[in-house]
Design an enzyme around this catalytic site. Structure first.
Site, PDB file in Angstrom:
ATOM      1  N   ASP A 120     -48.916 -38.441 -18.658  1.00 20.21           N
ATOM      2  CA  ASP A 120     -48.936 -39.016 -17.451  1.00 20.21           C
ATOM      3  C   ASP A 120     -50.425 -38.947 -16.746  1.00 20.21           C
ATOM      4  O   ASP A 120     -50.674 -37.599 -16.365  1.00 20.21           O
ATOM      5  CB  ASP A 120     -47.815 -38.411 -16.501  1.00 20.21           C
ATOM      6  CG  ASP A 120     -47.436 -39.012 -15.136  1.00 20.21           C
ATOM      7  OD1 ASP A 120     -48.727 -39.593 -14.675  1.00 20.21           O
ATOM      8  OD2 ASP A 120     -46.547 -39.009 -14.483  1.00 20.21           O
ATOM      9  N   LYS A 179     -50.149 -44.926  -6.847  1.00 19.99           N
ATOM     10  CA  LYS A 179     -51.256 -43.968  -6.315  1.00 19.99           C
ATOM     11  C   LYS A 179     -52.567 -44.597  -6.570  1.00 19.99           C
ATOM     12  O   LYS A 179     -52.895 -45.569  -5.719  1.00 19.99           O
ATOM     13  CB  LYS A 179     -51.108 -42.515  -7.183  1.00 19.99           C
ATOM     14  CG  LYS A 179     -49.555 -42.045  -7.344  1.00 19.99           C
ATOM     15  CD  LYS A 179     -49.089 -41.887  -6.066  1.00 19.99           C
ATOM     16  CE  LYS A 179     -47.676 -41.382  -5.969  1.00 19.99           C
ATOM     17  NZ  LYS A 179     -46.633 -41.405  -7.100  1.00 19.99           N
TER      18      LYS A 179
HETATM   19  C1  4LM Z   1     -46.102 -37.161  -5.145  1.00 19.94           C
HETATM   20  N1  4LM Z   1     -45.674 -38.460  -7.146  1.00 19.94           N
HETATM   21  O1  4LM Z   1     -46.457 -36.582  -6.142  1.00 19.94           O
HETATM   22  P1  4LM Z   1     -43.322 -43.451  -8.609  1.00 19.94           P
HETATM   23  N2  4LM Z   1     -45.853 -39.417 -12.080  1.00 19.94           N
HETATM   24  C2  4LM Z   1     -46.688 -38.488 -11.258  1.00 19.94           C
HETATM   25  C3  4LM Z   1     -46.364 -38.474 -10.072  1.00 19.94           C
HETATM   26  O2  4LM Z   1     -47.164 -37.693  -9.090  1.00 19.94           O
HETATM   27  C4  4LM Z   1     -45.279 -39.421  -9.421  1.00 19.94           C
HETATM   28  C5  4LM Z   1     -44.575 -40.138 -10.250  1.00 19.94           C
HETATM   29  C6  4LM Z   1     -44.923 -40.112 -11.764  1.00 19.94           C
HETATM   30  C7  4LM Z   1     -45.308 -38.531  -5.721  1.00 19.94           C
HETATM   31  C8  4LM Z   1     -44.445 -39.255  -5.273  1.00 19.94           C
HETATM   32  C9  4LM Z   1     -43.808 -39.000  -4.059  1.00 19.94           C
HETATM   33  C10 4LM Z   1     -47.552 -37.519 -11.779  1.00 19.94           C
HETATM   34  C11 4LM Z   1     -45.027 -39.405  -8.030  1.00 19.94           C
HETATM   35  C12 4LM Z   1     -43.643 -41.068 -10.088  1.00 19.94           C
HETATM   36  O3  4LM Z   1     -43.296 -42.559  -7.266  1.00 19.94           O
HETATM   37  O4  4LM Z   1     -41.957 -43.554  -9.122  1.00 19.94           O
HETATM   38  O5  4LM Z   1     -44.174 -44.566  -8.465  1.00 19.94           O
HETATM   39  O6  4LM Z   1     -43.978 -42.408  -9.495  1.00 19.94           O
HETATM   40  O7  4LM Z   1     -46.340 -37.175  -4.050  1.00 19.94           O
END
Ligand code: 4LM
Length: 392
Positions: A182, A207
């Site tokens: 990731d 992001k």
């Molecule tokens: C956050 N993060 O950290 P979707 N992989 C990583 C992430 O940080 C996130 C996702 C996947 C945050 C969301 C609220 C390393 C999400 C999941 O939110 O489904 O696009 O991504 O603040």
């Protein structure tokens, strides 16, 4: 067009204006389905004998442009677009495992990824272990006959710990196990895991790739063979695909990724130095800090340290919350990679679903805060941080 440099590909790859009436900006093919000229054409497209679009859950021209662009940016063969980062993570992990399998994970993961791993264990008996991945022999010792995926975040959300991606990929090759990374925190501008020997890269495109806080999306890149298989199974049949409009917004955001990332990185570096010196700050966790335990590794595998700084303030949860409440310019919000500087409290927000004991093992305590440094003038971000820190 032959392959150009990264900064050029992010603007041009996958789009040919002269094939679209010369429109500089790519069209949004806002359609659910595609008309076949004959019944035989439809039948042969379904049979895979003829190229062409069928239905936008399977493929869509605007989404396909984005998939080609991200594949090029990550040095992979084929990209897939999903309706969210979690849709990408779940499609990849469910696609690579079956009941009885085991996933070896980095020492921490995003809270919802943790939730997904729990769900897979409880419902489908697909087990997992978290591992520091700092020692080669210990990694080898943790791979079982049932391990079918190694899943890592680097930097890890929100502790910023790094995994030596090249080392993990090398060990995984000995066992023929795919490595999924990731890469959300770095973006392909700063780090490209496929070039280091990994098999699949995932992004929460929400992001840095989007960069403007107006899309929820996910992307994944890997080999033609693997991604085509996932496209026809867990992507198509679970169906968490991206809309054409979101793909268009991402194509637009990605054009400025390199210039935005340079500014995020510069701002974060400057602010990390100031934060570190403030008496109300206990520790900062930032890969660009020369005292960061994995500073050398950051320099080895990342072009720059990124725009995220986690830090522990002196005091307890109430102190952390009152510090957040004192901020005026900086917004209290989860997510990251936007133009606006955002702050969140992982223990009660992104990682609240993780039980306290596991949170502690990951290194997340109540004093920990995560800043996503935006594109504002660093002096203004610092003024806001400083006035709030001075109140602690
Ligand atoms: C956050 N993060 O950290 P979707 N992989 C990583 C992430 O940080 C996130 C996702 C996947 C945050 C969301 C609220 C390393 C999400 C999941 O939110 O489904 O696009 O991504 O603040």
């Amino acid at each position: 067009m032959d392959t150009k440099r990264f900064e050029t590909e992010v603007i041009h790859k996958g789009y040919h204006a002269l094939q679209h009436h010369g429109s500089l900006s790519p069209p949004i093919f806002q359609t659910s389905t595609f008309v076949f000229d004959t019944a035989e054409t439809g039948a042969s497209r379904f049979a895979g004998e003829q190229e062409g679009y069928i239905y936008s859950r399977l493929s869509n021209p605007t989404v396909a442009m984005l998939e080609e662009r991200i594949a090029s940016m990550e040095s992979g063969e084929k990209g897939l677009a999903f309706g969210s980062g979690m849709a990408a993570v779940s499609a990849i992990l469910l696609g690579l495992t079956k009941t009885g399998d085991h996933i070896l994970c980095s020492e921490g993961v995003y809270g919802c990824t943790f939730g997904l791993l729990q769900l897979m264990e409880e419902k489908y008996h697909i087990t997992h272990d978290f591992h520091s991945m700092s020692d080669e022999d210990s990694i080898r010792g943790s791979i079982t006959d049932h391990t079918t995926v190694i899943y890592i975040e680097s930097p890890i959300n929100p502790t910023m710990k790094l995994v030596d991606i090249e080392m993990v990929a090398r060990i995984a090759k000995e066992y023929g196990i795919p490595v999924v990374v990731d890469n959300t925190f770095s973006s392909p501008y700063l780090q490209r895991p496929l070039e280091l020997g990994c098999d699949v890269v995932i992004h929460s495109a929400t992001k840095y790739l989007c960069g403007h806080g107006d899309v929820i999306g996910g992307l994944a890149v890997g080999s033609n063979e693997l991604m085509s298989h996932l496209a026809m199974t867990t992507q198509k049949d679970i169906g968490g695909v991206m809309s054409p409009f979101d793909a268009w917004l991402l194509l637009r955001g990605i054009k400025t990724l390199p210039v935005r990332m340079d500014r995020h990185c510069e701002n974060a570096k400057k602010l990390s130095e100031l934060l570190k010196e403030h008496p109300a700050v206990e520790t900062i966790l930032f890969p660009g800090d020369p005292e960061f335990p994995q500073y050398e590794l950051a320099n080895k595998q990342m072009k720059n340290a990124g725009g995220l700084i986690s830090f522990q303030i002196k005091g307890d949860k109430a102190a952390a919350q009152s510090f957040m409440n004192s901020l005026q310019l900086i917004k209290i919000a989860v997510s990251l990679g936007d133009a606006e500087t955002l702050i969140q409290h992982p223990a009660t927000m992104t990682h609240a679903v993780v039980p306290e004991e596991s949170r502690k093992q990951m290194g997340i305590n109540d004093q920990l805060l995560r800043l996503s440094i935006g594109l504002e003038a660093w002096e203004d971000i610092w003024s806001d941080l400083e006035q709030a820190l001075n109140k602690i």
